[in-house]
Design a protein around this motif. Structure first.
Motif, mmCIF file in Angstrom:
data_model
loop_
_atom_site.group_PDB
_atom_site.id
_atom_site.type_symbol
_atom_site.label_atom_id
_atom_site.label_comp_id
_atom_site.label_asym_id
_atom_site.label_seq_id
_atom_site.Cartn_x
_atom_site.Cartn_y
_atom_site.Cartn_z
ATOM 1 N N VAL A 12 48.698 40.064 24.630
ATOM 2 C CA VAL A 12 47.537 39.241 24.092
ATOM 3 C C VAL A 12 46.969 38.384 25.085
ATOM 4 C CG1 VAL A 12 46.903 37.456 22.522
ATOM 5 C CG2 VAL A 12 48.574 39.200 21.795
ATOM 6 N N LEU A 13 45.835 38.449 25.477
ATOM 7 C CA LEU A 13 44.894 37.779 26.448
ATOM 8 C C LEU A 13 44.168 36.742 25.523
ATOM 9 C CD1 LEU A 13 43.834 40.445 28.748
ATOM 10 C CD2 LEU A 13 46.112 39.238 28.859
ATOM 11 N N ILE A 14 44.390 35.518 26.093
ATOM 12 C CA ILE A 14 43.892 34.276 25.069
ATOM 13 C C ILE A 14 42.648 33.687 26.235
ATOM 14 C CG2 ILE A 14 44.130 32.179 24.064
ATOM 15 C CD1 ILE A 14 47.326 32.787 24.075
ATOM 16 N N GLY A 15 41.436 34.029 25.835
ATOM 17 C CA GLY A 15 40.356 33.643 26.654
ATOM 18 C C GLY A 15 39.741 34.930 27.663
ATOM 19 N N GLY A 16 38.455 34.775 27.661
ATOM 20 C CA GLY A 16 37.680 35.706 28.433
ATOM 21 C C GLY A 16 37.404 35.339 29.763
ATOM 22 N N GLY A 17 38.366 34.554 30.470
ATOM 23 C CA GLY A 17 37.726 34.267 31.898
ATOM 24 C C GLY A 17 37.849 35.054 32.807
ATOM 25 N N HIS A 18 37.363 34.967 33.929
ATOM 26 C CA HIS A 18 37.159 35.764 35.290
ATOM 27 C C HIS A 18 38.488 36.880 35.322
ATOM 28 C CE1 HIS A 18 33.441 33.739 35.391
ATOM 29 N NE2 HIS A 18 33.561 33.320 36.738
ATOM 30 N N ALA A 19 39.510 36.101 35.551
ATOM 31 C CA ALA A 19 40.691 36.769 35.780
ATOM 32 C C ALA A 19 41.130 37.749 34.636
ATOM 33 C CB ALA A 19 41.932 35.881 35.881
ATOM 34 N N HIS A 20 40.952 37.453 33.476
ATOM 35 C CA HIS A 20 41.356 38.392 32.171
ATOM 36 C C HIS A 20 40.379 39.589 32.192
ATOM 37 C CE1 HIS A 20 44.086 35.494 29.426
ATOM 38 N NE2 HIS A 20 44.686 35.998 30.774
ATOM 39 N N ALA A 21 39.080 39.215 32.617
ATOM 40 C CA ALA A 21 38.008 40.059 32.482
ATOM 41 C C ALA A 21 38.300 41.324 33.545
ATOM 42 C CB ALA A 21 36.831 39.622 32.850
ATOM 43 N N LEU A 22 38.801 41.052 34.841
ATOM 44 C CA LEU A 22 39.395 41.760 35.791
ATOM 45 C C LEU A 22 40.672 42.690 35.272
ATOM 46 C CD1 LEU A 22 38.417 39.720 38.938
ATOM 47 C CD2 LEU A 22 37.143 41.789 38.282
ATOM 48 N N VAL A 23 41.381 42.081 34.885
ATOM 49 C CA VAL A 23 42.894 42.492 34.049
ATOM 50 C C VAL A 23 42.318 43.631 33.344
ATOM 51 C CG1 VAL A 23 44.701 42.187 32.860
ATOM 52 C CG2 VAL A 23 44.220 40.721 34.764
ATOM 53 N N ARG A 305 40.757 36.157 42.784
ATOM 54 C CA ARG A 305 41.667 36.552 43.823
ATOM 55 C C ARG A 305 43.209 36.654 42.826
ATOM 56 N NH1 ARG A 305 40.264 35.226 49.051
ATOM 57 N NH2 ARG A 305 38.197 35.760 49.429
ATOM 58 N N ALA A 306 43.306 35.869 41.872
ATOM 59 C CA ALA A 306 44.297 36.028 41.206
ATOM 60 C C ALA A 306 44.797 37.302 40.323
ATOM 61 C CB ALA A 306 44.614 34.706 40.455
ATOM 62 N N ALA A 307 43.460 37.763 39.966
ATOM 63 C CA ALA A 307 43.422 38.949 38.981
ATOM 64 C C ALA A 307 44.312 40.224 39.143
ATOM 65 C CB ALA A 307 42.120 39.339 38.755
#
Length: 726
Positions: A12-23, A305-307
């Motif tokens: 489960v990904l909570i939030g659609g931030g940049h890192a999660h979008a790339l994941v 960079r973290a994605a």
């Protein structure tokens, strides 16, 4: 036949931030068998922060900086749950979404960003907004621009905080307002000067501020905010019609209500693998996280960079693999917008402003966004070359879900016409109408059954829509729903997964039924190739009343409907990655909304009534015409459609059953995209009722009194069963 992967783990990904979008994008390129991916986000889109100043200045539309999470989730094979997360329980391993819905996880990650609200300043909450969340700020800014253009607001802006973000936004807003007379943009800073990381950047930024008339108030503190002023601590008053705070990055307050470990400032502490302290199955990334091993400023570049590291470590947590550490760079290039199409580059304590920097910044931003505008076509495996005769009718589109997957009306009619069975005296109506009617003792009971092939991976939302869809048959007959039985076919999954999935489904079903005071009295479950949810329902007719059927309409009756059409086309477009996520999200919300109130308002006035579902508006209207022996004339302009449906229809998007619907219920004079949508299959569609002319105004007034939508779309006439558009 290929074996179906057994679902065993929930990510489960909570939030659609940049890192999660790339994941999510990387997951779509290489999914993990046996894992179900869920994204929870408050909206169907997520803004890209790098293009926000350009949007505020007027260089980009809002659509240009929004990542469409509906399309992204479709590509990733993920379910998207739209709503604010309000609780994370790391012990029970659940996430609670607004409204009380609980979603379980085996591994979860948090990427919810920050906010820039400043509640300690009196009046801020009432009269100002933070620069983050970005989508809230951007929406309020557009509202303000419209008010200024209409002469309803003066072009007076105050920005609190003269860091890089504050300067960028002040310059962007000044640029957007540059053609309005009496524009005032004030920038308030508690320190001695603007606080760019590199001192060398201050001179060109101050020059840009002078060019655009941005007034800097250094060594100033805000005492309070009113509807049209910002009052400083020294008593000075600044005119303000729009106030934005940028002086700080604050953690979301709801995290304080969880059992998560937090820093004194409310951020989630993580190690170099992004795992939350004390919880190896929970990760956090982006601005909401605090990297204890190597603290860094709150900047989107670190999330990007973290994605790749996060994607690797999430997969490792699901498979028992080894983790990778994240090693952030010591410094990063900052390209600062300067209002117009100019930019300043800052790194290693140096700053430079050149004419081509804006084009470079725009290229970098567009390259990032292009990752979410077009997705690579993924291989679906080899297709069988040899095929039996008649097996290819030229239709290569994927099978739709919901009512788009119904059997063609002609096939169903032919099958029903072959039935030759005696009916008990208790059965008052059999196959052919929305529901069957039978007498049980002194009561008249209405019975129906329906099921939906999944059109969304959010099985909780699907369950709620399936109940609403089936309940429409009971309401359409003029009855009050009383009992429901549930039938669930789930894809192959582990026993623990079955329990978690069924818990979500039953919670949503029970919540919907409770709203209508309907009892869930049983059901059946099994596993199969795909998720399918069916509902059987009973209802009772009020004593002394007869069932509303498709017969009974009279020439002169007006046609009234309660819900737009186009759901089948939108769902087909979403499957193809062509529908706008905002339109899909609005549709999903509408389909899950109970229409019991609309039914109760129509029933006293209707001579005939049905719910518009799989056979489309034309098919269900033709059913009334045939059963009542009348003709129909539609005002095509008055027929409402869901946002985005006509655009998709114009582009050639069709639901699976569309052509069969058109053949079964032809309409004369139905032109253009709206004419196409007359045959579009509807899921949880609205009611279509024939209402005598004398009662139309009373019905409209009743709907208006309760704030409900209703549409008069045509009239019935004497004649053979037919439909004409004018």
């Amino acid at each position: 036949m290929l074996a179906q992967s057994v679902l065993t783990k929930d990510l489960v990904l909570i939030g659609g931030g940049h890192a999660h979008a790339l994941v999510l994008r990387q997951w779509g390129m290489k999914p993990l068998a046996g894992a179900r991916l869920t994204l929870i986000n408050p909206a169907p889109t997520a803004p890209y922060s790098g293009m926000l100043p350009g949007h505020i200045a007027g260089h980009y539309t809002r659509e240009a900086l929004d990542i469409d999470l509906v399309k992204l989730a479709r590509f990733a094979g993920a379910r998207l749950v739209i709503g604010h997360a309000t609780e994370i329980d790391p012990v029970a391993k659940t996430v609670t979404v607004e409204g009380g819905r609980e979603i379980g996880y085996d591994v979860a990650s948090v990427d919810i960003g920050i906010h820039a609200q400043m509640p300690d300043i009196p009046g801020f909450s009432e009269h100002a907004c933070g620069a983050k969340p970005l989508d809230v700020y951007a929406a309020k800014w557009q509202d303000f621009l419209r008010a200024v253009a209409a002469g309803d607001a003066a072009p007076h802006v105050v920005v609190i905080g003269a860091g890089v973000a504050g300067v960028e936004l002040a310059l962007a807003m000044a640029h957007a307002l540059r053609d309005h007379p009496n524009t005032k943009v004030h920038l308030i800073e508690a320190g001695d000067d603007i606080t760019a990381r590199a001192k060398a950047a201050r001179a060109p930024l101050r020059a840009a501020m002078r060019d655009l008339g941005v007034a800097l108030h250094a060594r100033a503190l805000v005492a309070r905010i009113t509807a049209d002023h910002v009052v400083l601590a020294d008593g000075a008053m600044l005119d303000s019609q729009f106030i934005v705070g940028t002086a700080g990055a604050f953690a979301h307050g709801w995290l304080q209500e969880t059992a998560l470990p937090l820093t004194p400032d409310g951020f989630i502490p993580v190690g170099q693998e992004f795992q939350v302290q004390g919880h190896d199955d929970l990760f956090a990334v982006g601005d909401c996280a605090e990297m204890l091993h190597d603290p860094r400023p709150k900047a989107g570049v670190f999330a990007v960079r973290a994605a790749p590291v996060l994607a690797h470590n999430l997969r490792a947590a699901l498979t028992g693999g080894s983790m990778k550490p994240f090693k952030p760079q010591n410094d990063y290039l900052k390209l600062i917008s300067m209002g117009g199409k100019r930019a300043l580059a800052e790194k290693w304590g140096r700053a430079i402003a050149l004419p081509g920097l804006w084009r470079w910044k725009d290229h970098i931003d567009q390259k990032f966004m292009q990752k979410f505008r077009e997705y690579p076509a993924m291989s679906r495996g080899p297709e069988t070359q040899e095929q039996a005769l008649g097996g290819n009718d030229g239709d290569t589109a994927p099978l739709c879900g919901g009512c788009g997957s119904k059997v063609a009306p002609g096939s169903l009619t032919q099958a029903l016409s072959k039935l030759d069975q005696p009916m008990p005296d208790e059965v008052l109506t059999g196959p052919g109408d929305d529901a069957a009617v039978m007498r049980v003792g002194g009561a008249v009971q209405v019975l129906t059954t329906d099921h939906l092939r999944a059109f969304t991976d959010d099985h909780g939302a699907l369950a709620r829509i399936a109940v609403n869809h089936a309940m429409g048959d009971i309401w359409a007959m003029g009855a009050q729903p009383k009992t429901a039985m549930l039938s669930v076919i789930m894809p192959r999954m582990s026993a623990a997964f079955q329990t978690r999935t069924m818990d979500e489904i039953l919670a949503q079903v029970s919540a919907f039924l409770a709203e209508e005071q309907v009892a869930l009295i049983g059901g059946h479950s099994s596993m199969g190739a795909e998720m399918t949810i069916g509902v059987s329902m009973t209802g009772l007719l009020p004593e002394g009343t007869q069932a509303l059927t498709t017969a009974g309409a009279q020439p002169g009756d007006h046609l009234i409907m309660t819900r737009p059409i186009g759901s089948g086309t939108l769902l087909a477009g979403e499957m193809q990655g062509r529908a706008d996520g905002r339109d899909v999200a609005q549709l999903m919300q509408s389909m899950a909304y109970s229409q019991g109130g609309e039914a109760r308002l129509l029933q006293p006035h209707a001579t005939a009534m049905t719910d518009v579902t799989g056979f489309g508006l034309a098919g269900h209207l033709m059913a009334i015409c045939r059963a009542s022996g009348v003709a129909a004339e539609l005002d095509l302009r008055a027929v409402p459609t869901y946002p985005g449906a006509e655009v998709l229809a114009e582009a050639g998007v069709r639901s699976t059953i569309h052509d069969a619907n058109k053949e079964a219920a032809p309409v004369n004079g139905a032109d253009g995209s709206k004419g196409v949508l007359l045959h579009d299959p509807q899921t949880a569609g609205g009611f279509l009722a024939a209402v005598p002319e004398r009662d139309v105004q009373a019905a409209l007034d009743a709907f208006a009194a309760e704030g409900r939508q209703v549409f008069v779309i045509g009239q019935l006439q004497a004649g053979s069963p037919s439909i004409l558009c004018r």
